[in-house]
Design an enzyme around this catalytic site. Structure first.
Site, PDB file in Angstrom:
ATOM      1  CD  GLU A 162       2.754  -0.626 -15.913  1.00 51.55           C
ATOM      2  OE1 GLU A 162       3.439  -1.152 -16.797  1.00 51.55           O
ATOM      3  OE2 GLU A 162       2.405   0.571 -15.957  1.00 51.55           O
ATOM      4  CE  LYS A 221       3.798  -0.625  -8.283  1.00 47.58           C
ATOM      5  NZ  LYS A 221       3.028  -0.749  -9.481  1.00 47.58           N
ATOM      6  CB  CYS A 277      -0.920  -2.725  -6.017  1.00 44.56           C
ATOM      7  SG  CYS A 277      -0.401  -3.544  -7.514  1.00 44.56           S
TER       8      CYS A 277
HETATM    9  C1  UDX Z   1       0.157  -7.934 -10.913  1.00 43.63           C
HETATM   10  C2  UDX Z   1       1.518  -7.337 -11.058  1.00 43.63           C
HETATM   11  O1  UDX Z   1       2.322  -7.903 -12.048  1.00 43.63           O
HETATM   12  C3  UDX Z   1       2.142  -7.283  -9.793  1.00 43.63           C
HETATM   13  O2  UDX Z   1       3.082  -6.243  -9.820  1.00 43.63           O
HETATM   14  C4  UDX Z   1       1.169  -6.939  -8.766  1.00 43.63           C
HETATM   15  O3  UDX Z   1       1.878  -6.838  -7.603  1.00 43.63           O
HETATM   16  C5  UDX Z   1       0.077  -7.993  -8.620  1.00 43.63           C
HETATM   17  O4  UDX Z   1      -0.178  -8.587  -9.731  1.00 43.63           O
HETATM   18  P1  UDX Z   1      -1.315  -9.002 -12.465  1.00 43.63           P
HETATM   19  O5  UDX Z   1      -0.989  -8.901 -13.890  1.00 43.63           O
HETATM   20  O6  UDX Z   1      -2.316  -8.062 -11.905  1.00 43.63           O
HETATM   21  O7  UDX Z   1       0.024  -8.899 -11.743  1.00 43.63           O
HETATM   22  O8  UDX Z   1      -1.608 -10.465 -11.918  1.00 43.63           O
HETATM   23  P2  UDX Z   1      -2.426 -11.589 -12.587  1.00 43.63           P
HETATM   24  O9  UDX Z   1      -3.568 -11.000 -13.319  1.00 43.63           O
HETATM   25  O10 UDX Z   1      -2.621 -12.595 -11.510  1.00 43.63           O
HETATM   26  O11 UDX Z   1      -1.431 -12.179 -13.696  1.00 43.63           O
HETATM   27  C6  UDX Z   1      -0.293 -12.919 -13.453  1.00 43.63           C
HETATM   28  C7  UDX Z   1      -0.229 -14.045 -14.472  1.00 43.63           C
HETATM   29  O12 UDX Z   1       1.017 -14.722 -14.358  1.00 43.63           O
HETATM   30  C8  UDX Z   1      -1.309 -15.119 -14.317  1.00 43.63           C
HETATM   31  O13 UDX Z   1      -2.062 -15.205 -15.492  1.00 43.63           O
HETATM   32  C9  UDX Z   1      -0.534 -16.402 -14.027  1.00 43.63           C
HETATM   33  O14 UDX Z   1      -1.118 -17.550 -14.615  1.00 43.63           O
HETATM   34  C10 UDX Z   1       0.814 -16.096 -14.653  1.00 43.63           C
HETATM   35  N1  UDX Z   1       1.923 -16.882 -14.114  1.00 43.63           N
HETATM   36  C11 UDX Z   1       2.132 -16.949 -12.779  1.00 43.63           C
HETATM   37  C12 UDX Z   1       2.785 -17.540 -15.000  1.00 43.63           C
HETATM   38  O15 UDX Z   1       2.596 -17.511 -16.200  1.00 43.63           O
HETATM   39  N2  UDX Z   1       3.856 -18.214 -14.490  1.00 43.63           N
HETATM   40  C13 UDX Z   1       4.088 -18.317 -13.166  1.00 43.63           C
HETATM   41  O16 UDX Z   1       5.060 -18.951 -12.742  1.00 43.63           O
HETATM   42  C14 UDX Z   1       3.185 -17.654 -12.278  1.00 43.63           C
HETATM   43  C1  UDX Z   2      -2.804   1.322  -7.892  1.00 42.54           C
HETATM   44  C2  UDX Z   2      -1.943   2.544  -8.266  1.00 42.54           C
HETATM   45  O1  UDX Z   2      -2.799   3.676  -8.457  1.00 42.54           O
HETATM   46  C3  UDX Z   2      -1.137   2.255  -9.514  1.00 42.54           C
HETATM   47  O2  UDX Z   2      -0.286   3.343  -9.823  1.00 42.54           O
HETATM   48  C4  UDX Z   2      -0.314   0.995  -9.289  1.00 42.54           C
HETATM   49  O3  UDX Z   2       0.398   0.661 -10.449  1.00 42.54           O
HETATM   50  C5  UDX Z   2      -1.204  -0.156  -8.892  1.00 42.54           C
HETATM   51  O4  UDX Z   2      -1.978   0.184  -7.737  1.00 42.54           O
HETATM   52  P1  UDX Z   2      -5.101   0.289  -8.752  1.00 42.54           P
HETATM   53  O5  UDX Z   2      -5.028  -0.540  -7.521  1.00 42.54           O
HETATM   54  O6  UDX Z   2      -5.349  -0.372 -10.063  1.00 42.54           O
HETATM   55  O7  UDX Z   2      -3.755   1.122  -8.926  1.00 42.54           O
HETATM   56  O8  UDX Z   2      -6.268   1.370  -8.574  1.00 42.54           O
HETATM   57  P2  UDX Z   2      -6.391   2.781  -7.819  1.00 42.54           P
HETATM   58  O9  UDX Z   2      -7.069   3.708  -8.733  1.00 42.54           O
HETATM   59  O10 UDX Z   2      -5.122   3.221  -7.242  1.00 42.54           O
HETATM   60  O11 UDX Z   2      -7.436   2.444  -6.650  1.00 42.54           O
HETATM   61  C6  UDX Z   2      -7.109   1.597  -5.568  1.00 42.54           C
HETATM   62  C7  UDX Z   2      -8.242   1.556  -4.583  1.00 42.54           C
HETATM   63  O12 UDX Z   2      -8.384   2.793  -3.889  1.00 42.54           O
HETATM   64  C8  UDX Z   2      -9.612   1.289  -5.203  1.00 42.54           C
HETATM   65  O13 UDX Z   2     -10.338   0.396  -4.392  1.00 42.54           O
HETATM   66  C9  UDX Z   2     -10.240   2.649  -5.220  1.00 42.54           C
HETATM   67  O14 UDX Z   2     -11.642   2.601  -5.230  1.00 42.54           O
HETATM   68  C10 UDX Z   2      -9.715   3.247  -3.933  1.00 42.54           C
HETATM   69  N1  UDX Z   2      -9.716   4.723  -3.893  1.00 42.54           N
HETATM   70  C11 UDX Z   2      -8.992   5.427  -4.798  1.00 42.54           C
HETATM   71  C12 UDX Z   2     -10.444   5.394  -2.903  1.00 42.54           C
HETATM   72  O15 UDX Z   2     -11.101   4.775  -2.081  1.00 42.54           O
HETATM   73  N2  UDX Z   2     -10.408   6.765  -2.875  1.00 42.54           N
HETATM   74  C13 UDX Z   2      -9.683   7.502  -3.760  1.00 42.54           C
HETATM   75  O16 UDX Z   2      -9.696   8.748  -3.657  1.00 42.54           O
HETATM   76  C14 UDX Z   2      -8.954   6.807  -4.758  1.00 42.54           C
END
Ligand code: UDX
Ligand code: UDX
Length: 463
Positions: A162, A221, A277
């Site tokens: 993603e 990724k 991430c």
């Molecule tokens: C993201 C991305 O999927 C992952 O790539 C990234 O590295 C960090 O997290 P995200 O959707 O942002 O996941 O995480 P989160 O909002 O914590 O959602 C994960 C969900 O999975 C939670 O709601 C949790 O309850 C659920 N979960 C976890 C299950 O349903 N089964 C499990 O065994 C573990």
């Molecule tokens: C990131 C990647 O952009 C996305 O492609 C991946 O799937 C998940 O991780 P995200 O963490 O949701 O996404 O947000 P992003 O916009 O990348 O910002 C990450 C952090 O960097 C934030 O704290 C943001 O404020 C900071 N940032 C970003 C800076 O400090 N300066 C910049 O110029 C850009």
């Protein structure tokens, strides 16, 4: 195999928005998002779609349009797995907090649990898609669990990382730069890849859908996130030099960004990157490199995180130093707690670490964030385990509006780039603060000249 039903395990920041958009663009498919967390599923099913658990611009209207038609949220994990032909795994993969690889490797226990559950329940062939960011070669582990514990059914594992960023998830999903799908180079693997390509092709142009092998996809990724984070650490490293020399980091960023080879995006100096991430993925990369004995490669990437930690620390230090070397008993107001604007996600937000440092100096922290409440703020601080929950609660208070939060403050720290901050009545805020009134702009969003005209002592990052 005809694809009619999709299941997604994990109703989080990735699974929720991704499935909502697939549901909107593929009305012929039934999509069920499942999660172990009952409270979370209940919130996704809340009658009022403004109460869904994730704040993301545009998301609630996509959910309102599709939910109950072809998008469903449920706790019945087994049923959803059983009926689906494609299963996305988008559960969280936190950094390990114990044992081998502690503090560095990804904890794959949730992924493994998912694989075991799929193996147990599946009665016919399935395509399993890794959506969570995973260390390279996780697909292999998933495959081995599925093949050895399943009841003879065939599994194809695809990697489909993603790339959405929080705060712009819906537009990123609707208009992705690219979709990446990795799979086995066997005829069955190619068929599985094609099945997933066909889903995205409902709205993504074919030339933006890349297919490759599983390992290249997984590593792409991690690499994409490492490069993005590296740009921020690079500009932040230079922001410190700017502060010493009288150069202005915004001017430097503008000048280099106009070189089309460098490009202008992701060059905003800040108090440090956060989010679930960047740090985790780089730590993962570092761990993998080390495990192959590639120490120089590991050290090179680790420096991106070291720089980011330094940037947060130095921001907190600057506040203390500027406030006459003591913040004990002083009130410092944080505008923003989320790791970036337009999200209620706080994972790894710089605000958490800066609050922690300032509380160590016995400051009182007041917070206003348009989307983050007191409960979440305290949970974030408690998670660090620096001090007791009672002590955190005593030092930290959140407010429903920014003016109350700033009342009587010695200093303000702007920690998230929420656009509304720019439009506040800054004269009113100034009048209500202790003098001299300090503003530490960790996002460089306020106008320095205007702030100084009002009377603030204004300090930005990198100038
Ligand atoms: C993201 C991305 O999927 C992952 O790539 C990234 O590295 C960090 O997290 P995200 O959707 O942002 O996941 O995480 P989160 O909002 O914590 O959602 C994960 C969900 O999975 C939670 O709601 C949790 O309850 C659920 N979960 C976890 C299950 O349903 N089964 C499990 O065994 C573990
Ligand atoms: C990131 C990647 O952009 C996305 O492609 C991946 O799937 C998940 O991780 P995200 O963490 O949701 O996404 O947000 P992003 O916009 O990348 O910002 C990450 C952090 O960097 C934030 O704290 C943001 O404020 C900071 N940032 C970003 C800076 O400090 N300066 C910049 O110029 C850009």
């Amino acid at each position: 195999m005809e694809i009619t039903k999709i299941c997604c395990i994990g109703a989080g920041y990735v699974g929720g928005p991704t499935m909502a958009v697939i549901a909107q663009k593929c009305p012929h498919l039934k999509i069920t998002v499942v999660d172990l967390n009952q409270e979370r599923i209940d919130a996704w099913n809340d009658e009022n779609t403004d109460n869904i658990p994730i704040f993301e611009p545009g998301l609630s209207s996509v959910v309102a349009e599709t939910r109950g038609k072809n998008l469903f949220f449920s706790n019945d994990v087994e049923k959803a797995i059983e009926e689906a032909q494609i299963i996305f795994i988008s559960v969280n993969t936190p950094t390990k907090t114990y044992g081998k690889g502690k503090g560095m490797a990804a904890d794959l226990k949730y992924i493994e649990l998912c694989a075991r559950q799929i193996a147990k329940v599946a009665k016919d062939n399935k395509i399993v898609v890794e959506k969570s960011t995973l260390p390279v070669r996780t697909a292999e582990a998933i495959k081995s669990i599925l093949d050895n514990t399943g009841n003879g059914v065939q599994f194809q594992i695809l990697s489909n990382p993603e790339f959405l960023a929080e705060g712009t998830a819906i537009s990123d999903l609707l208009n992705p730069d690219r979709i990446l799908i990795g799979g086995d180079q066997t005829p069955e693997g190619q068929k599985a890849i094609q099945a997933l390509v066909d889903i995205y092709a409902n709205w993504v142009p074919q030339d933006k859908i890349l297919t490759t092998n599983v390992w290249s996809s997984e590593l792409s990724k991690l690499t994409a996130n490492a490069f993005l984070a590296q740009r921020i650490s690079s500009i932040n490293a230079l922001s410190e030099l700017c502060e010493k020399t009288g150069a202005d980091i915004n001017e430097v960023a503008r000048a280099i960004g106009m070189d089309t080879r460098i490009g202008s995006k992701f060059l905003k100096a800040s108090v440090g990157f956060g989010g679930s991430c960047f740090k985790k993925d780089i730590l993962n990369l570092v761990y993998i490199a080390k495990s192959y004995g590639l120490n120089e490669t590991a050290d090179y990437w680790e420096q991106v995180i070291i720089m980011n930690d330094h940037q947060k620390k130095r921001f907190a230090d600057k506040i203390v130093k500027t406030l006459y070397n003591t913040v004990a008993g002083k009130k410092i107001t944080f505008l923003g707690w989320a790791f970036k604007k337009d999200t209620n996600d706080t994972r790894e937000s710089a605000a958490i670490y800066i609050a922690d440092d300032l509380i160590n100096e016995q400051a009182g922290i007041c917070v206003y964030d348009p989307k983050v409440n007191q409960k979440k703020i305290l949970a974030d601080l408690d998670y660090l385990e620096t001090r007791s929950a009672a002590e955190n609660a005593k030092s930290t208070k959140s407010f429903e509006n920014p003016y109350d939060a700033c009342q009587g403050a010695h200093a303000i720290a702007v920690l998230t780039e929420w656009e509304e901050f720019v439009d506040y009545d800054w004269q009113r805020i100034y009048d209500a603060m202790q003098k001299p009134a300090f503003v530490f702009d960790g996002r460089n969003i306020l106008n320095k000249t205007e702030m100084q005209k009002i009377g603030f002592v204004y300090q930005a990052i990198g100038s």
